[in-house]
Design a protein around this motif. Structure first.
Motif, PDB file in Angstrom:
ATOM      1  N   ARG A  61       0.854  -1.191   0.000  1.00 53.60           N
ATOM      2  CA  ARG A  61       0.000   0.000   0.000  1.00 53.60           C
ATOM      3  C   ARG A  61       0.890   1.242   0.000  1.00 53.60           C
ATOM      4  O   ARG A  61       1.816   1.361   0.803  1.00 53.60           O
ATOM      5  CB  ARG A  61      -0.926   0.012   1.212  1.00 53.60           C
ATOM      6  CG  ARG A  61      -1.884  -1.191   1.252  1.00 53.60           C
ATOM      7  CD  ARG A  61      -2.824  -1.221   0.057  1.00 53.60           C
ATOM      8  NE  ARG A  61      -3.594  -2.426  -0.039  1.00 53.60           N
ATOM      9  CZ  ARG A  61      -4.864  -2.563   0.355  1.00 53.60           C
ATOM     10  NH1 ARG A  61      -5.474  -1.531   0.923  1.00 53.60           N
ATOM     11  NH2 ARG A  61      -5.483  -3.694   0.191  1.00 53.60           N
ATOM     12  N   SER A  62       0.571   2.156  -0.902  1.00 53.93           N
ATOM     13  CA  SER A  62       1.387   3.354  -1.077  1.00 53.93           C
ATOM     14  C   SER A  62       0.966   4.465  -0.135  1.00 53.93           C
ATOM     15  O   SER A  62      -0.089   4.399   0.520  1.00 53.93           O
ATOM     16  CB  SER A  62       1.267   3.839  -2.519  1.00 53.93           C
ATOM     17  OG  SER A  62      -0.040   4.318  -2.774  1.00 53.93           O
ATOM     18  N   GLY A  63       1.786   5.519  -0.094  1.00 52.12           N
ATOM     19  CA  GLY A  63       1.425   6.686   0.697  1.00 52.12           C
ATOM     20  C   GLY A  63       0.138   7.313   0.207  1.00 52.12           C
ATOM     21  O   GLY A  63      -0.671   7.807   0.999  1.00 52.12           O
ATOM     22  N   GLU A  64      -0.061   7.294  -1.115  1.00 56.99           N
ATOM     23  CA  GLU A  64      -1.297   7.866  -1.651  1.00 56.99           C
ATOM     24  C   GLU A  64      -2.504   7.024  -1.254  1.00 56.99           C
ATOM     25  O   GLU A  64      -3.590   7.558  -1.018  1.00 56.99           O
ATOM     26  CB  GLU A  64      -1.204   7.983  -3.173  1.00 56.99           C
ATOM     27  CG  GLU A  64      -2.234   8.918  -3.771  1.00 56.99           C
ATOM     28  CD  GLU A  64      -1.873   9.331  -5.184  1.00 56.99           C
ATOM     29  OE1 GLU A  64      -1.634  10.536  -5.411  1.00 56.99           O
ATOM     30  OE2 GLU A  64      -1.830   8.447  -6.064  1.00 56.99           O
ATOM     31  N   VAL A 112      -1.068  17.993  -3.987  1.00 57.84           N
ATOM     32  CA  VAL A 112       0.273  18.303  -4.477  1.00 57.84           C
ATOM     33  C   VAL A 112       1.267  17.460  -3.681  1.00 57.84           C
ATOM     34  O   VAL A 112       1.158  17.364  -2.452  1.00 57.84           O
ATOM     35  CB  VAL A 112       0.600  19.801  -4.332  1.00 57.84           C
ATOM     36  CG1 VAL A 112       2.047  20.076  -4.751  1.00 57.84           C
ATOM     37  CG2 VAL A 112      -0.370  20.642  -5.159  1.00 57.84           C
ATOM     38  N   VAL A 113       2.211  16.840  -4.379  1.00 59.35           N
ATOM     39  CA  VAL A 113       3.238  16.027  -3.720  1.00 59.35           C
ATOM     40  C   VAL A 113       4.557  16.792  -3.733  1.00 59.35           C
ATOM     41  O   VAL A 113       5.014  17.232  -4.794  1.00 59.35           O
ATOM     42  CB  VAL A 113       3.398  14.664  -4.418  1.00 59.35           C
ATOM     43  CG1 VAL A 113       4.439  13.815  -3.682  1.00 59.35           C
ATOM     44  CG2 VAL A 113       2.061  13.929  -4.471  1.00 59.35           C
ATOM     45  N   GLU A 114       5.148  16.970  -2.560  1.00 58.36           N
ATOM     46  CA  GLU A 114       6.437  17.653  -2.437  1.00 58.36           C
ATOM     47  C   GLU A 114       7.449  16.746  -1.741  1.00 58.36           C
ATOM     48  O   GLU A 114       7.069  15.811  -1.018  1.00 58.36           O
ATOM     49  CB  GLU A 114       6.287  18.953  -1.639  1.00 58.36           C
ATOM     50  CG  GLU A 114       5.503  20.041  -2.332  1.00 58.36           C
ATOM     51  CD  GLU A 114       5.553  21.346  -1.566  1.00 58.36           C
ATOM     52  OE1 GLU A 114       6.403  21.470  -0.647  1.00 58.36           O
ATOM     53  OE2 GLU A 114       4.744  22.244  -1.869  1.00 58.36           O
ATOM     54  N   GLN A 115       8.714  17.041  -1.964  1.00 56.03           N
ATOM     55  CA  GLN A 115       9.784  16.364  -1.244  1.00 56.03           C
ATOM     56  C   GLN A 115      10.321  17.311  -0.174  1.00 56.03           C
ATOM     57  O   GLN A 115      10.851  18.371  -0.485  1.00 56.03           O
ATOM     58  CB  GLN A 115      10.908  15.962  -2.204  1.00 56.03           C
ATOM     59  CG  GLN A 115      10.542  14.863  -3.189  1.00 56.03           C
ATOM     60  CD  GLN A 115      10.309  13.530  -2.508  1.00 56.03           C
ATOM     61  OE1 GLN A 115      11.028  13.174  -1.569  1.00 56.03           O
ATOM     62  NE2 GLN A 115       9.301  12.794  -2.982  1.00 56.03           N
ATOM     63  N   ILE A 116      10.128  16.938   1.077  1.00 57.98           N
ATOM     64  CA  ILE A 116      10.631  17.725   2.205  1.00 57.98           C
ATOM     65  C   ILE A 116      11.568  16.828   2.995  1.00 57.98           C
ATOM     66  O   ILE A 116      11.157  15.753   3.455  1.00 57.98           O
ATOM     67  CB  ILE A 116       9.490  18.256   3.087  1.00 57.98           C
ATOM     68  CG1 ILE A 116       8.506  19.112   2.277  1.00 57.98           C
ATOM     69  CG2 ILE A 116      10.043  19.048   4.259  1.00 57.98           C
ATOM     70  CD1 ILE A 116       7.322  19.621   3.078  1.00 57.98           C
ATOM     71  N   VAL A 145      -2.776  18.742   0.705  1.00 60.88           N
ATOM     72  CA  VAL A 145      -4.145  18.688   0.200  1.00 60.88           C
ATOM     73  C   VAL A 145      -4.802  20.053   0.345  1.00 60.88           C
ATOM     74  O   VAL A 145      -4.751  20.656   1.422  1.00 60.88           O
ATOM     75  CB  VAL A 145      -4.962  17.622   0.965  1.00 60.88           C
ATOM     76  CG1 VAL A 145      -6.398  17.574   0.446  1.00 60.88           C
ATOM     77  CG2 VAL A 145      -4.307  16.261   0.851  1.00 60.88           C
ATOM     78  N   GLU A 146      -5.383  20.537  -0.754  1.00 59.16           N
ATOM     79  CA  GLU A 146      -6.146  21.794  -0.754  1.00 59.16           C
ATOM     80  C   GLU A 146      -5.344  22.926  -0.130  1.00 59.16           C
ATOM     81  O   GLU A 146      -5.827  23.702   0.697  1.00 59.16           O
ATOM     82  CB  GLU A 146      -7.466  21.600  -0.007  1.00 59.16           C
ATOM     83  CG  GLU A 146      -8.465  22.730  -0.162  1.00 59.16           C
ATOM     84  CD  GLU A 146      -9.369  22.594  -1.386  1.00 59.16           C
ATOM     85  OE1 GLU A 146     -10.206  23.471  -1.559  1.00 59.16           O
ATOM     86  OE2 GLU A 146      -9.235  21.631  -2.160  1.00 59.16           O
ATOM     87  N   GLY A 147      -4.071  23.041  -0.525  1.00 54.11           N
ATOM     88  CA  GLY A 147      -3.240  24.141  -0.085  1.00 54.11           C
ATOM     89  C   GLY A 147      -2.964  24.190   1.402  1.00 54.11           C
ATOM     90  O   GLY A 147      -2.590  25.244   1.931  1.00 54.11           O
ATOM     91  N   GLY A 148      -3.162  23.097   2.111  1.00 50.62           N
ATOM     92  CA  GLY A 148      -2.883  23.081   3.545  1.00 50.62           C
ATOM     93  C   GLY A 148      -4.060  22.682   4.406  1.00 50.62           C
ATOM     94  O   GLY A 148      -3.980  22.733   5.634  1.00 50.62           O
TER      95      GLY A 148
END
Length: 635
Positions: A540-543, A562-566, A574-577
């Motif tokens: 099972r993936s993170g998504e 949106v997927v980011e690398q931090i 999700v939905e800008g925060g």
């Protein structure tokens, strides 16, 4: 080839058949020891039929009951350990679309959407399988174990999932069909908005029972209408004595009229006019106010009843006084009639010698055309129109048996006043007509209506044309229809279609992402403790986890992601925060601090990603200091 029975005849069944012929009103349905539905005799009613006085019996009450109703109600309320998994490769514009296509059992899907779409759906249109004997499959058993069910019915798929087919042997009974539709309607009601409407297509086989069960679920006072849709162009050779050329569409609103400020608050104020309705408007006298239609000036009242409405009106061409016919009066009083005459609103015919009629101008028609219960094929399309639409998208061949025309769904959307970003749901999606119709409407008026489709991945019969053309399941073919329809709509719209949403996010009903780690103390030893640490199923993936979190938190599963690398970790925004999630197996403090600095409304992490209990407690402390308003959780 049928096999010989090789036994003596069942005299009980033969006697029941004879009773059914003599006293059809005493016949009912029951369940035998193996759980199979069978015809039975209501002996209390039979005693009454054979008596010349009122026979004492069970207390009478008005209700709809059938074998399996309590189990169906339980099925509606029983929790399920399932989720919705994203399928990017079967989606269109996955990251930005607001539309949804769910593949799986609609009972499961309706349960999973309960919190995310509670009270948000403006129109639910469904075309459930008709009770014809062999065409509905559902997975509704929650009370029995697999072994119990296999013992009872001998039917299961390769995974042990219960599949109950309404076969020719039991499909003529009403109970199975009612047990299928009842829990789905109960769950659907919760999804409707306060001004929401549900419209259900059905034929004569179950329309009476559907009306009763829908009265129970939505309230008899919320019944709005029963549309009669002319689905065939002309009578055809049917197996029955009378050719059926229509279907019914039952309409129920969410709230009782007494709870609404406007008793028809869901109803569109102005409905678009079809060609037949527009044809009524002419302008034979070249009136500068434009096209008009005429209507009767009289009502069915006598001069004795309404003496003030019985008076002469002078014909301006002949000079003769005209009175209403016998037992009728004018609609208008004298002063109102004089105003109509002065404004040239009475029509006396082209030669000026007819009985007067009052003009109604198209430009002044602010109420639109009141929807009628008779839906003629010339207004909303028929089966042939639907087949032509599908064939235009699938030149390979006819891949759907009984599609509905998009013009019918568009008309129903107008009636239900579906506008702006309203949601239209169809959880018996079939050929995908509802999505096609919604996208067409948006292209026509620039609105941003959204659709949610649910369709079981039911495989085609191997002998079907669709299977021969390489289409495996109805769900996959419906998705392809929506995809092709969207491409055509965008191409037709050209530059005007830049803001059109013709995509859809595909989700699939699946088992929970979480491992069943519940154990009794005796079943857990020291060697098994390491197996209990991982709570997420392999593969099972993170998504996958993200969408289960969205459902658990009651957030819409079409929110932009949106997927980011931090810190070299995959982070979902999700939905800008509205929610930020990281399900990495290692969660360094720097990552947690960076997410907290963004001050999301919600944050969720993988519990096993924290190195220790102290690390998890420190993460909570970071959010209390940096972003105290954030709701932080772990899975």
């Amino acid at each position: 080839m049928e096999k010989l029975r090789m036994t003596s005849p069942d005299l009980t069944d033969a006697n029941i058949d004879k009773l059914a012929e003599l006293f059809p009103t005493v016949m009912t349905e029951s369940v035998d020891a193996d759980g199979n539905v069978k015809m039975a005799v209501d002996f209390d009613l039979l005693r009454q039929e054979l008596s010349d006085h009122v026979v004492e019996g069970p207390q009478e009450r008005y209700q709809l009951d059938w074998p399996g109703k309590r189990a169906a109600a339980f099925a509606a309320n029983a929790p399920i350990a399932k989720t919705l998994r994203p399928v990017r490769e079967e989606s269109v514009d996955f990251d930005i679309t607001k539309n949804l296509f769910i593949e799986g059992d609609n009972l499961d899907a309706l349960k999973l959407l309960q919190e995310s779409y509670l009270g948000k759906v403006k129109l639910i249109y469904i075309d459930p399988p008709y009770n014809t004997g062999n065409d509905f499959v559902y997975d509704d058993d929650f009370a029995e174990s697999t072994l119990e069910y296999l013992r009872k019915s001998g039917q299961a798929d390769e995974t042990g999932t219960k599949l109950v087919a309404n076969t020719e042997a039991n499909g003529r009974f009403h109970s199975d069909w009612l047990s299928m539709i009842y829990p789905r309607l109960r769950l659907a009601r919760d999804l409707l908005a306060s001004d929401g409407v549900i419209m259900i297509s059905i034929d004569d086989n179950e329309v009476a029972n559907l009306r009763k069960v829908a009265d129970e679920v939505f309230g008899a006072g919320n019944f709005e209408a029963s549309f009669v849709w002319q689905r065939k162009q002309s009578p055809q050779r049917d197996a029955t004595n009378i050719s059926a050329t229509h279907d019914h569409i039952l309409v129920y609103s969410k709230r009782h009229p007494s709870d609404r400020q406007d008793a028809s608050g869901w109803l569109a104020r102005i409905l678009p006019m079809g060609d037949e309705q527009l044809d009524r408007y002419k302008n034979p006298d070249n009136d500068p106010r434009g096209f008009w239609s005429s209507s009767d000036c009289t009502i069915n009242k006598t001069a004795k009843e309404r003496p003030n409405l019985y008076y002469p009106v002078r014909n301006p061409s002949t000079g003769e006084d005209v009175y209403p016919s016998q037992n009728r009066t004018w609609i208008f009083g004298r002063s109102s009639m004089e105003r109509l005459i002065s404004e040239n609103r009475l029509w006396w015919g082209e030669r000026g010698a007819n009985f007067p009629r009052v003009k109604g101008f198209l430009s002044e028609n602010q109420q639109g055309v009141r929807p009628q219960t008779l839906l003629l094929r010339t207004l909303v399309g028929d089966n042939q129109a639907a087949t032509r639409e599908v064939n235009a998208l699938f030149p390979e061949g006819n891949v759907f048996d009984t599609p509905k025309p998009t013009s019918l769904i568009k008309h129903l959307c107008f009636v239900a006043n579906v506008r702006a970003d309203d949601i239209v749901m169809d959880f018996f999606a079939g050929s995908g007509t509802t999505a096609d119709a919604v996208m067409q409407l948006n292209a026509e008026d620039g609105e941003a209506r959204r659709f949610v489709l649910v369709q079981l991945a039911e495989e085609y019969n191997e002998n079907s044309l669709a299977h021969g053309l390489g289409f495996v399941t109805i769900a996959a073919t419906a998705r392809e229809r929506v995809r092709r329809a969207g491409i055509g709509i965008l191409a037709k719209a050209g530059l005007h279609g830049q803001d059109l949403d013709c995509g859809f996010r595909t989700l699939r009903v699946d088992t929970s992402n979480m491992v069943d780690v519940l154990r009794t103390p005796d079943a857990t030893d020291q060697l098994a403790l390491d197996q209990l640490e991982g709570s997420v199923k392999p593969g099972r993936s993170g998504e996958d986890l993200l969408f289960q979190v969205l459902l658990d938190w009651g957030l819409e599963v079409t929110m932009p992601i949106v997927v980011e690398q931090i810190n070299n970790r995959e982070v979902f925004i999700v939905e800008g925060g509205a929610l930020i999630a990281c399900f990495d197996e290692t969660l360094p403090p720097e990552l947690v601090h960076e997410i907290a600095k963004r001050e999301p409304l919600r944050a969720v992490f993988r519990n096993s990603g924290f190195a220790s209990d102290d690390a998890r407690i420190n993460a909570e402390q970071v959010f209390r200091e940096v972003s105290p308003a954030t709701d932080v959780k772990a899975i």
